[in-house]
Motif scaffolding. Structure first.
Motif, PDB file in Angstrom:
ATOM      1  N   ALA A   1       4.886 -16.151  -3.398  1.00 19.93           N
ATOM      2  CA  ALA A   1       5.858 -15.020  -2.435  1.00 19.93           C
ATOM      3  C   ALA A   1       7.066 -14.924  -3.509  1.00 19.93           C
ATOM      4  CB  ALA A   1       6.088 -15.679  -0.984  1.00 19.93           C
ATOM      5  N   GLU A   2       7.586 -15.650  -4.054  1.00 17.12           N
ATOM      6  CA  GLU A   2       8.895 -15.402  -4.907  1.00 17.12           C
ATOM      7  C   GLU A   2       8.573 -14.401  -5.891  1.00 17.12           C
ATOM      8  OE1 GLU A   2      12.546 -17.925  -7.117  1.00 17.12           O
ATOM      9  OE2 GLU A   2      10.635 -19.052  -6.594  1.00 17.12           O
ATOM     10  N   ALA A   3       7.222 -14.798  -6.538  1.00 16.83           N
ATOM     11  CA  ALA A   3       7.097 -13.769  -7.820  1.00 16.83           C
ATOM     12  C   ALA A   3       6.878 -12.520  -7.264  1.00 16.83           C
ATOM     13  CB  ALA A   3       5.672 -14.464  -8.469  1.00 16.83           C
ATOM     14  N   LEU A   4       6.227 -12.509  -6.028  1.00 13.72           N
ATOM     15  CA  LEU A   4       5.825 -11.036  -5.406  1.00 13.72           C
ATOM     16  C   LEU A   4       7.182 -10.385  -5.045  1.00 13.72           C
ATOM     17  CD1 LEU A   4       4.039  -9.188  -4.406  1.00 13.72           C
ATOM     18  CD2 LEU A   4       3.911 -10.400  -2.273  1.00 13.72           C
ATOM     19  N   GLU A   5       8.079 -11.048  -4.453  1.00 12.11           N
ATOM     20  CA  GLU A   5       9.489 -10.444  -4.352  1.00 12.11           C
ATOM     21  C   GLU A   5      10.051 -10.050  -5.544  1.00 12.11           C
ATOM     22  OE1 GLU A   5      14.084 -11.915  -2.452  1.00 12.11           O
ATOM     23  OE2 GLU A   5      12.437 -13.522  -2.784  1.00 12.11           O
ATOM     24  N   ASN A   6       9.985 -10.864  -6.856  1.00 11.26           N
ATOM     25  CA  ASN A   6      10.761 -10.533  -7.818  1.00 11.26           C
ATOM     26  C   ASN A   6       9.835  -9.065  -8.405  1.00 11.26           C
ATOM     27  OD1 ASN A   6      12.554 -12.400  -7.834  1.00 11.26           O
ATOM     28  ND2 ASN A   6      11.336 -13.831  -8.925  1.00 11.26           N
ATOM     29  N   ALA A   7       8.446  -9.057  -8.370  1.00  6.90           N
ATOM     30  CA  ALA A   7       7.706  -8.017  -8.930  1.00  6.90           C
ATOM     31  C   ALA A   7       8.262  -6.663  -7.913  1.00  6.90           C
ATOM     32  CB  ALA A   7       6.213  -8.293  -8.837  1.00  6.90           C
ATOM     33  N   ALA A   8       8.431  -6.957  -6.587  1.00 10.01           N
ATOM     34  CA  ALA A   8       8.709  -5.724  -5.867  1.00 10.01           C
ATOM     35  C   ALA A   8      10.229  -5.066  -6.468  1.00 10.01           C
ATOM     36  CB  ALA A   8       8.791  -6.261  -4.446  1.00 10.01           C
ATOM     37  N   LYS A   9      11.030  -5.926  -6.578  1.00  9.88           N
ATOM     38  CA  LYS A   9      12.328  -5.564  -6.863  1.00  9.88           C
ATOM     39  C   LYS A   9      12.349  -5.031  -8.390  1.00  9.88           C
ATOM     40  CE  LYS A   9      14.883  -9.393  -4.628  1.00  9.88           C
ATOM     41  NZ  LYS A   9      15.670 -10.698  -4.998  1.00  9.88           N
TER      42      LYS A   9
ATOM     43  N   THR B   1       0.676  -1.287   0.027  1.00 12.97           N
ATOM     44  CA  THR B   1      -0.030   0.006   0.079  1.00 12.97           C
ATOM     45  C   THR B   1       0.959   1.102  -0.028  1.00 12.97           C
ATOM     46  OG1 THR B   1      -1.717  -1.002   1.256  1.00 12.97           O
ATOM     47  CG2 THR B   1      -1.716   1.243   1.383  1.00 12.97           C
ATOM     48  N   GLN B   2       2.059   1.166   0.841  1.00 13.91           N
ATOM     49  CA  GLN B   2       2.837   2.328   0.627  1.00 13.91           C
ATOM     50  C   GLN B   2       3.824   2.474  -0.341  1.00 13.91           C
ATOM     51  OE1 GLN B   2       2.670   4.674   3.111  1.00 13.91           O
ATOM     52  NE2 GLN B   2       0.838   3.602   4.173  1.00 13.91           N
ATOM     53  N   GLU B   3       3.819   1.411  -1.241  1.00  9.76           N
ATOM     54  CA  GLU B   3       4.585   1.494  -2.545  1.00  9.76           C
ATOM     55  C   GLU B   3       6.000   1.225  -1.941  1.00  9.76           C
ATOM     56  OE1 GLU B   3       3.532   4.065  -5.675  1.00  9.76           O
ATOM     57  OE2 GLU B   3       1.315   3.183  -5.366  1.00  9.76           O
TER      58      GLU B   3
ATOM     59  N   SER C   1       9.621  -3.169  -9.403  1.00  7.76           N
ATOM     60  CA  SER C   1       8.473  -2.053  -8.917  1.00  7.76           C
ATOM     61  C   SER C   1       7.205  -2.225 -10.085  1.00  7.76           C
ATOM     62  CB  SER C   1       8.926  -0.639  -9.104  1.00  7.76           C
ATOM     63  OG  SER C   1       9.924  -0.422  -8.390  1.00  7.76           O
ATOM     64  N   GLU C   2       6.869  -3.681 -10.260  1.00  6.94           N
ATOM     65  CA  GLU C   2       5.798  -3.804 -10.937  1.00  6.94           C
ATOM     66  C   GLU C   2       4.386  -3.894 -10.485  1.00  6.94           C
ATOM     67  OE1 GLU C   2       6.317  -7.422 -13.782  1.00  6.94           O
ATOM     68  OE2 GLU C   2       8.275  -7.486 -12.577  1.00  6.94           O
ATOM     69  N   GLN C   3       3.816  -2.764 -10.139  1.00  3.25           N
ATOM     70  CA  GLN C   3       2.857  -2.404  -9.269  1.00  3.25           C
ATOM     71  C   GLN C   3       1.371  -3.256  -9.647  1.00  3.25           C
ATOM     72  OE1 GLN C   3       3.320  -0.734  -6.330  1.00  3.25           O
ATOM     73  NE2 GLN C   3       1.204  -1.089  -5.869  1.00  3.25           N
ATOM     74  N   ASP C   4       1.266  -3.225 -10.612  1.00  8.27           N
ATOM     75  CA  ASP C   4      -0.036  -4.092 -11.275  1.00  8.27           C
ATOM     76  C   ASP C   4       0.120  -5.353 -10.834  1.00  8.27           C
ATOM     77  OD1 ASP C   4      -1.512  -1.647 -11.986  1.00  8.27           O
ATOM     78  OD2 ASP C   4      -0.813  -2.172 -14.106  1.00  8.27           O
ATOM     79  N   ARG C   5       1.293  -5.998 -11.219  1.00  6.58           N
ATOM     80  CA  ARG C   5       1.459  -7.368 -10.866  1.00  6.58           C
ATOM     81  C   ARG C   5       1.727  -7.608  -9.411  1.00  6.58           C
ATOM     82  NH1 ARG C   5       3.083 -12.095 -12.426  1.00  6.58           N
ATOM     83  NH2 ARG C   5       5.228 -13.183 -11.803  1.00  6.58           N
ATOM     84  N   ILE C   6       2.112  -6.708  -8.626  1.00  4.00           N
ATOM     85  CA  ILE C   6       2.118  -6.770  -7.231  1.00  4.00           C
ATOM     86  C   ILE C   6       0.634  -6.855  -6.528  1.00  4.00           C
ATOM     87  CG2 ILE C   6       2.678  -5.369  -5.008  1.00  4.00           C
ATOM     88  CD1 ILE C   6       4.996  -4.523  -6.562  1.00  4.00           C
ATOM     89  N   ILE C   7      -0.247  -5.911  -7.177  1.00  5.29           N
ATOM     90  CA  ILE C   7      -1.736  -6.067  -6.626  1.00  5.29           C
ATOM     91  C   ILE C   7      -2.330  -7.438  -6.996  1.00  5.29           C
ATOM     92  CG2 ILE C   7      -3.958  -5.075  -6.988  1.00  5.29           C
ATOM     93  CD1 ILE C   7      -2.320  -2.580  -7.614  1.00  5.29           C
ATOM     94  N   SER C   8      -1.983  -7.987  -8.249  1.00 10.07           N
ATOM     95  CA  SER C   8      -2.350  -9.454  -8.613  1.00 10.07           C
ATOM     96  C   SER C   8      -1.989 -10.277  -7.636  1.00 10.07           C
ATOM     97  CB  SER C   8      -2.124  -9.585 -10.108  1.00 10.07           C
ATOM     98  OG  SER C   8      -2.364 -10.836 -10.491  1.00 10.07           O
ATOM     99  N   LEU C   9      -0.540 -10.430  -7.441  1.00  9.33           N
ATOM    100  CA  LEU C   9       0.035 -11.517  -6.746  1.00  9.33           C
ATOM    101  C   LEU C   9      -0.476 -11.582  -5.248  1.00  9.33           C
ATOM    102  CD1 LEU C   9       3.485 -11.260  -8.136  1.00  9.33           C
ATOM    103  CD2 LEU C   9       2.161 -13.181  -8.312  1.00  9.33           C
ATOM    104  N   LEU C  10      -0.622 -10.137  -4.603  1.00 11.08           N
ATOM    105  CA  LEU C  10      -1.126 -10.113  -3.128  1.00 11.08           C
ATOM    106  C   LEU C  10      -2.469 -10.761  -3.074  1.00 11.08           C
ATOM    107  CD1 LEU C  10      -0.133  -6.632  -2.193  1.00 11.08           C
ATOM    108  CD2 LEU C  10       0.784  -8.672  -1.197  1.00 11.08           C
TER     109      LEU C  10
END
Length: 108
Positions: free
Chosen positions: A71-79, A41-43, A81-90
């Motif tokens: 969680a691994e995909a989320l970690e990679n998306a955060a690295k 949420t805080q990006e 900064s793929e915000q749309d992917r992060i939302i989907s993965l969460l």
């Protein structure tokens, strides 16, 4: 949902200890997920990547392989900064985690 037999082998086949680990996991993971969502949420991508890395290990320990992969995909998306992917993965992680927690509760 849970590859309990594989996870149990990591604990030397000690079912009592593994059950205790599952109970601790089920108690602690909601707070960890809240921290993960807050970082999203805080990006705060570095905090999100770090939290995702931490829970990836927790999921591996209890045999929650799909959650571990998410969680691994989320970690990679955060690295990256793929915000749309992060939302989907969460969202996907929340849904899969609910299945895992339901299975743990059923077997308690």
């Amino acid at each position: 949902v849970l590859k309990a037999s594989e996870a149990l082998s990591r604990f030397g086949g000690d079912e009592v200890f593994f059950t205790q680990v599952l109970e601790i996991f089920a108690k602690d993971i909601p707070q960890t997920m809240a921290e993960l969502r807050e970082a999203g949420t805080q990006e705060d991508m570095s905090a999100l990547a770090l939290q995702a890395h931490r829970i990836k290990g927790a999921f591996a320990a209890v045999g929650a392989q799909i959650c571990q992969s998410l969680a691994e995909a989320l970690e990679n998306a955060a690295k990256t900064s793929e915000q749309d992917r992060i939302i989907s993965l969460l969202g996907a992680l929340d849904q899969e985690l609910e299945k895992v927690l339901t299975r743990i509760r059923e077997n308690a």
